[in-house]
Design an enzyme around this catalytic site. Sequence first.
Site, PDB file in Angstrom:
ATOM      1  N   HIS A 122       0.851  -1.194   0.000  1.00  0.00           N
ATOM      2  CA  HIS A 122       0.000   0.000   0.000  1.00  0.00           C
ATOM      3  C   HIS A 122       0.888   1.247   0.000  1.00  0.00           C
ATOM      4  O   HIS A 122       1.059   1.921   1.009  1.00  0.00           O
ATOM      5  CB  HIS A 122      -0.898   0.003   1.236  1.00  0.00           C
ATOM      6  CG  HIS A 122      -1.989  -1.018   1.207  1.00  0.00           C
ATOM      7  ND1 HIS A 122      -1.768  -2.336   1.567  1.00  0.00           N
ATOM      8  CD2 HIS A 122      -3.293  -0.922   0.861  1.00  0.00           C
ATOM      9  CE1 HIS A 122      -2.904  -3.010   1.455  1.00  0.00           C
ATOM     10  NE2 HIS A 122      -3.847  -2.184   1.022  1.00  0.00           N
ATOM     11  N   GLU A 195       0.893  -6.970   1.021  1.00  0.00           N
ATOM     12  CA  GLU A 195       1.790  -7.003   2.178  1.00  0.00           C
ATOM     13  C   GLU A 195       1.065  -7.206   3.513  1.00  0.00           C
ATOM     14  O   GLU A 195       1.703  -7.190   4.563  1.00  0.00           O
ATOM     15  CB  GLU A 195       2.646  -5.718   2.240  1.00  0.00           C
ATOM     16  CG  GLU A 195       2.091  -4.565   3.061  1.00  0.00           C
ATOM     17  CD  GLU A 195       1.088  -3.703   2.329  1.00  0.00           C
ATOM     18  OE1 GLU A 195       1.022  -2.511   2.617  1.00  0.00           O
ATOM     19  OE2 GLU A 195       0.339  -4.245   1.468  1.00  0.00           O
TER      20      GLU A 195
END
Length: 306
Positions: A122, A195
């Site tokens: 992100h 992630e």
Amino acid sequence: MNARERLTDAVYGLGWSTVKKLPEPVAVRLGRAVADLAWKKRGKGVRRLESNYARVVPDASPERLAELSRAGMRSYLRYWMESFRLPAWSAERICGGFDPEGVDHLTDALASGRGVVLALPHMANWDLAGAWVTTRLRTPFTTVAERLKPETLYDRFVAYREGLGMEVLPHSGGTAFGTLARRLRDGGLVCLVAERDLSASGVEVKFFGDTARMPAGPALLAQQTGALLLPVTLWYDDSPVMRGRIHPPLEVPETGTRAEKTSVMTQALADAFATGIADHPEDWHMLQRLWLADLDPAPARPGGSA
């Protein structure tokens, strides 16, 4: 739909209907003002962002962490201002709005016909990166989206991303993996934000010195379909153009079980993410808990041990 969900849906709807009509300098100033206000209030998200930055920059002073969290909120709101405005951007604006390094890794991989998985954290504006791929490279791709509440908000996000040329699959329901695998076997492109995974199927990795859990999907898709897995990291600078790097493909280990290969590849993906985040921590928009040590411990069962 409860009152809070109606308010959330209305706020996002207002963003897509109103912010995209603002002149770009006005939208930039608005985003910065909202970011600074949120940072000064020091809500739960800002405090978590600062705590996460403390792991990325362990020697940072409290003053430095405060500076990072303020810059992080400004980067986060830049993402939102851009995203609200992306549907109104021209093809030329989209093509000129992103300048990645290592594009040859992606174009060579696509030309191989093996299918490609792009995996990214992100960082900065992953929607703009996706719009650049569909517009500049004229390559459609498939992605997944978390089912948000209320359902109308999820529908807004799906419509927004489909309008940018993406095929969007719901994360829940159990059919996404099979569809992604079919797209890859046909030589297609899949893009995944990868992630953070708090499910039981996530793979434990070392990330900035401690244990986190990341999705197994990118590595499993590469193994099962023969697709190439390429990490991507993104960042902003002081210009209106977003920067990025498409990293070289990650190799599938020649030996080991499927689980062992998945673990090795997911760790390599985490390492690639870490290089980008360490270089540009303020552009990593992680306002949630990520490391296992930061999660709430499971409650003790009655009559059992904790």
